[in-house]
Design a protein around this motif. Structure first.
Motif, short mmCIF file in Angstrom:
data_model
loop_
_atom_site.label_atom_id
_atom_site.label_comp_id
_atom_site.label_asym_id
_atom_site.label_seq_id
_atom_site.Cartn_x
_atom_site.Cartn_y
_atom_site.Cartn_z
N ASP A 1 2.18 15.66 9.00
CA ASP A 1 1.00 15.40 9.82
C ASP A 1 0.87 13.93 10.19
O ASP A 1 -0.23 13.43 10.42
CB ASP A 1 -0.27 15.86 9.07
CG ASP A 1 -0.33 17.37 8.94
OD1 ASP A 1 0.06 18.06 9.90
OD2 ASP A 1 -0.76 17.87 7.89
N ARG A 2 2.01 13.23 10.26
CA ARG A 2 1.97 11.83 10.65
C ARG A 2 1.82 11.71 12.17
O ARG A 2 2.08 12.64 12.92
CB ARG A 2 3.25 11.13 10.20
CG ARG A 2 3.41 11.08 8.70
CD ARG A 2 4.72 10.41 8.32
NE ARG A 2 4.89 10.37 6.87
CZ ARG A 2 5.97 9.91 6.26
NH1 ARG A 2 6.98 9.43 6.98
NH2 ARG A 2 6.05 9.92 4.95
N ALA A 3 1.42 10.51 12.60
CA ALA A 3 1.30 10.24 14.03
C ALA A 3 2.69 10.25 14.65
O ALA A 3 3.63 9.64 14.13
CB ALA A 3 0.63 8.89 14.25
N ILE A 4 2.84 10.94 15.77
CA ILE A 4 4.16 11.05 16.40
C ILE A 4 4.51 9.75 17.14
O ILE A 4 3.64 8.94 17.46
CB ILE A 4 4.21 12.25 17.36
CG1 ILE A 4 3.20 12.09 18.51
CG2 ILE A 4 3.98 13.55 16.61
CD1 ILE A 4 3.33 13.16 19.59
N LEU A 5 5.80 9.57 17.42
CA LEU A 5 6.32 8.30 17.92
C LEU A 5 6.45 8.23 19.43
O LEU A 5 6.52 7.13 19.99
CB LEU A 5 7.69 8.03 17.29
CG LEU A 5 7.75 7.98 15.77
CD1 LEU A 5 9.18 7.76 15.31
CD2 LEU A 5 6.84 6.90 15.23
N GLU B 1 -2.12 1.86 10.28
CA GLU B 1 -2.08 1.58 11.72
C GLU B 1 -1.03 2.43 12.42
O GLU B 1 -1.20 2.81 13.58
CB GLU B 1 -1.79 0.10 11.94
CG GLU B 1 -2.93 -0.84 11.54
CD GLU B 1 -4.04 -0.88 12.58
OE1 GLU B 1 -3.85 -0.34 13.69
OE2 GLU B 1 -5.11 -1.44 12.27
N LEU B 2 0.07 2.72 11.74
CA LEU B 2 1.16 3.48 12.35
C LEU B 2 1.01 4.98 12.16
O LEU B 2 1.84 5.75 12.63
CB LEU B 2 2.51 3.03 11.78
CG LEU B 2 2.87 1.55 12.01
CD1 LEU B 2 4.25 1.26 11.43
CD2 LEU B 2 2.85 1.21 13.50
N GLY B 3 -0.04 5.38 11.47
CA GLY B 3 -0.26 6.82 11.28
C GLY B 3 0.69 7.45 10.28
O GLY B 3 0.96 8.65 10.35
N LEU B 4 1.20 6.64 9.34
CA LEU B 4 2.13 7.17 8.35
C LEU B 4 1.42 7.79 7.15
O LEU B 4 2.03 8.53 6.38
CB LEU B 4 3.06 6.06 7.85
CG LEU B 4 4.05 5.50 8.86
CD1 LEU B 4 4.83 4.34 8.27
CD2 LEU B 4 5.01 6.59 9.33
N THR B 5 0.16 7.49 6.97
CA THR B 5 -0.57 7.97 5.80
C THR B 5 -1.16 9.36 6.05
O THR B 5 -1.54 9.70 7.17
CB THR B 5 -1.70 7.00 5.43
OG1 THR B 5 -2.42 6.65 6.61
CG2 THR B 5 -1.14 5.76 4.80
N GLU B 6 -1.20 10.13 4.99
CA GLU B 6 -1.79 11.46 5.04
C GLU B 6 -3.29 11.37 4.73
O GLU B 6 -3.71 10.54 3.91
CB GLU B 6 -1.12 12.37 4.01
CG GLU B 6 0.35 12.65 4.29
CD GLU B 6 0.55 13.85 5.20
OE1 GLU B 6 -0.43 14.55 5.48
OE2 GLU B 6 1.69 14.07 5.64
N ILE B 7 -4.08 12.19 5.38
CA ILE B 7 -5.51 12.25 5.11
C ILE B 7 -5.73 13.22 3.96
O ILE B 7 -5.37 14.40 4.05
CB ILE B 7 -6.29 12.68 6.35
CG1 ILE B 7 -6.07 11.68 7.49
CG2 ILE B 7 -7.77 12.82 6.04
CD1 ILE B 7 -6.63 12.12 8.81
#
Length: 567
Positions: free
Chosen positions: A109-113, A237-243
Motif C-alpha cells: 500500500d505504498r505510494a506508487i512511483l 514524504e515518499l509514501g513508503l510508510t504503512e498506515i
C-alpha cells in the motif's frame, strides 16, 4: 512503437537512448518486462475484473496514490509517464493490446512511483486491488509472469531513476550516505549529485536556493525540497510508510526484517495468518549489507544480501504480509492480551503473537575520534554504494567472520589493497573455508593477525589509520579513508524492557521457562505468545540459512499457540 526500449530516454538527458543489446538493462528484456499475454490468459483475467471503455487522455492512476488497481489492455494503450526532472511528462513506456500496468507496489500500500493515462480510446479489464491478489494466487502461471515483470520494472526504474528523487550532498558526508543507503536498500529510484565531485550539482543548488549548510537535500517530484530530513520523515514524504490501524489485532507481528523475520513472514502469510513486519531501516538486516553470499542453498553463483532480502520481501507481500519500514519498536506491553507494540513515533499495534527477529548489530571500537568518523569513513556495510567511495585506495576490514570475508573479497576487486585486521592469529576458526582460501590466494588482500586499530585521524573525514600488533606492540600507519567494521554482535533487545529473561550478553533465552522447564517450542520464550528467532536468540547459529530455517519453523509454534486445540 509500444514498449520499444530504443525509444526510451534516460534522465541523463533527452539525447541519451537505451541500448537494447545491453543484457544488464531490464528494459532490453522486452519479452519479460513487457510481456504480451495470450488470448486464453486474457479471458481468465477478465473473470477477476470488469471491462471499461476509457477515452483518450484518461488518467488511470497518478504518482503518489496508494492501492491503485491493475489494468489489462484489450484495445488501445496506456502510457506510463514520469514528470521527473523534465518540465513535461516523460513517457517511460506504452502498454498495448494484451499487456498490463503495474510494478511491485501493487503488492503493498505504498505510494506508487509513476502515472498512467490512456494514449488513445482504450478498452481495459480493471481488476480491483483485492481481486488482484486473488488473481495472482488463483492463476499461478499468470502470477509468475506478472511477478517477473514487476521485479524487472522496479529494477528498470532504479537503474534509470524513473519515478525517483534527486539527492544532493557531499558524497562522503554521513547524512548523505544515510539517505542514499536508505533509498538504495529500500529499492527507491534515486539520482545522486555529489557536491564534492559533480559540476552539475551547483546548478541545482542555485535553482532551489540551497546553501551548503543545508546539505544534503532531497528533491521530490513536485520540486519540494527536503533539507537533511530524518529517515522517518523521508519515508513519510515518499509514501513508503504503512498506515497502522491501532484497533486492528494481527495474528502475528514480526519485529525485524532480516532473513529470519522475512522467512517467518513468508510462511505465516502463506498459511493464512494476518501478518505484519516492523522494520526500522530496510529488509535484510545485517545480511542485507553483504555484497555476495555464496554458500546459501540454491544459489551456486551467489546472491547479494540485498537481492535475497528483496525477493523475500516481495514473496511475503505476495501472500498478503504487510511490511512497515522506517519505524523501530520502542517498547512492548507484555502485561496485556493481545500483546501491544509501541513504535518510536508513538503509534501502537496489537498482535495475538509476536516473533522477535531484531537480530544483532556490529560492535563499535573504543578508539578516540570514533564517533567523529562514524559514517564518514567508518562503515558497517560493504556494498557497491560503499565501494564507490573507496576508488583505487587502500581500505581496512576489521573482523574474522563470514561478513568480513565477503567484504574483503568484494572490495579487493576495486580498491588498491585490502587489509584485514583480526584479533585472533588467523581466520580458519571463524570463517568459512572457501572464503579463507580466496583471501589467502589474493595478492590484493593481506591478513594482519593479532592486530587492532589504535588511532583514527583526519580533518572533515577519515584520512589515516594506525593499527598495533597485540603481542609485539609494533604499530603501522596507513593513508586509509574507509574502514569496514564487522566485529562481534550486540543483540537488539533494549526495547523489550524487562519482559523476558536474557542471557549474560543480552540475547533472548528460549526453549525453557525461568524454572528451567522445557517449553512447547525451542523458539518459545517464558512469555506465552512471544517467540524469538535468528541472531537475537541465545544459542542460535549466526548464519543466514539458520535464520531462515528458524523463521520457517517458528510459524508452526505460532499456529499451536493461536489454535491450541488443533493438532
Amino acid at each position: 512503437m509500444a514498449n520499444d526500449p530504443s525509444t526510451l530516454t534516460t534522465p541523463a538527458g533527452p539525447d541519451t537512448t537505451l541500448d537494447p543489446s545491453d543484457p544488464t538493462d531490464p528494459y532490453a528484456r522486452a519479452a519479460q518486462i513487457f510481456p504480451r499475454l495470450s488470448d486464453e490468459m486474457a479471458a481468465r483475467i477478465a473473470t477477476y475484473g470488469e471491462a471499461q471503455d476509457l477515452p483518450a487522455g484518461t488518467v488511470v492512476f497518478e504518482r503518489g496514490q496508494r492501492s491503485v488497481d491493475f489494468f489489462f489492455v484489450l484495445e488501445g494503450n496506456i502510457e506510463i509517464f514520469d514528470s521527473g526532472e523534465q518540465c513535461t511528462p516523460q513517457v517511460i513506456t506504452t502498454h498495448g493490446e494484451r499487456q498490463f500496468t503495474g510494478e511491485l507496489d501493487l503488492f503493498n500500500d505504498r505510494a506508487i512511483l509513476v502515472s498512467g493515462r490512456t494514449g488513445a480510446d482504450t478498452r481495459v479489464i480493471r481488476v480491483r486491488r483485492a481481486d488482484f491478489r486473488r488473481l495472482v494466487t488463483g492463476e499461478p502461471d499468470i502470477g509468475e509472469i506478472l511477478m517477473r515483470a514487476f521485479i524487472l520494472r522496479r529494477v528498470g526504474l532504479i537503474r534509470h531513476t524513473h519515478g525517483g528523487v534527486v539527492l544532493i550532498g557531499p558524497g562522503h558526508a554521513a547524512d548523505t550516505l544515510r539517505l542514499q543507503r536508505f533509498l538504495t536498500r529500500n529499492g527507491y529510484p534515486m539520482r545522486l549529485f555529489d557536491t564534492e565531485a559533480d559540476p552539475d550539482a551547483g546548478g541545482f543548488l542555485d535553482c532551489f536556493r540551497i546553501t551548503p549548510d543545508q546539505l544534503p537535500v532531497v528533491i521530490v517530484e513536485d520540486q519540494h525540497v527536503l533539507r537533511n530530513p530524518t529517515t522517518a520523515r523521508l519515508a513519510d514524504e515518499l509514501g513508503l510508510t504503512e498506515i497502522i490501524d491501532p484497533a486492528r489485532v494481527y495474528d502475528v507481528a514480526i519485529v525485524g526484517a532480516g532473513p529470519a523475520g522475512l522467512a517467518a513472514a513468508v510462511y505465516a502469510a502463506s498459511e493464512g495468518l494476518d501478518t505484519i513486519v516492523i522494520e526500522g531501516t530496510a529488509p535484510g538486516g545485517q545480511a542485507g549489507t553483504s555484497s555476495k553470499i555464496e554458500n546459501y542453498l540454491g544459489f551456486p553463483t551467489g546472491i547479494s544480501g540485498q537481492a535475497l532480502a528483496g525477493r523475500a520481501q516481495v514473496q511475503a507481500q505476495k501472500f498478503g504480509a504487510r511490511l512497515a519500514i522506517s519505524r523501530n519498536v520502542a517498547g512492548l506491553d507484555c502485561e496485556r492480551t493481545p500483546l501491544r507494540l509501541r513504535l518510536d513515533d508513538k503509534q501502537c499495534l496489537q498482535a495475538r503473537a509476536v516473533v522477535i527477529a531484531t537480530g544483532a548489530r556490529y560492535r563499535k571500537l573504543d578508539v578516540d575520534n570514533y564517533d567523529r568518523f562514524e559514517g564518514q569513513g567508518i562503515h558497517y556495510a560493504a556494498t557497491a554504494m560503499e565501494a564507490q567511495l573507496c576508488g583505487n585506495q587502500e581500505v581496512i576490514v576489521v573482523g574474522g567472520g563470514n561478513s568480513a570475508g565477503q567484504a574483503a573479497v568484494f572490495l579487493s576487486r576495486t580498491t588498491a589493497h585490502v587489509h584485514v585486521l583480526v584479533r585472533a592469529s588467523g581466520l580458519a576458526s571463524t570463517m568459512s573455508d572457501y572464503l579463507v582460501q580466496r583471501i589467502l590466494q589474493s595478492p590484493r588482500i593481506t591478513v594482519h593477525g593479532r592486530s587492532e586499530i589504535t588511532s583514527l585521524d583526519g580533518a572533515d573525514r577519515l584520512e589515516r589509520v594506525t593499527w598495533t600488533h597485540r603481542d609485539t606492540g609494533a604499530s603501522e600507519t596507513k593513508v586509509v579513508g574507509n574502514v569496514f567494521l564487522m566485529i562481534g554482535a550486540d543483540p537488539n533487545t533494549d526495547w523489550l524492557g524487562g519482559c523476558l529473561p536474557l542471557d549474560a550478553k543480552g540475547f533472548v533465552k528460549t526453549g525453557s521457562d525461568e524454572e528451567g522447564r522445557a517449553l512447547s517450542s525451542p523458539y518459545a520464550t517464558a512469555l506465552p505468545g512471544l517467540f524469538a528467532i535468528g541472531d537475537v536468540r541465545a544459542g542460535s547459529v549466526k548464519r543466514v540459512a539458520s535464520g531462515v530455517g528458524e523463521g520457517s519453523v517458528v510459524v508452526q509454534a505460532v499456529h499451536q499457540f493461536l489454535n491450541p486445540g488443533v493438532a
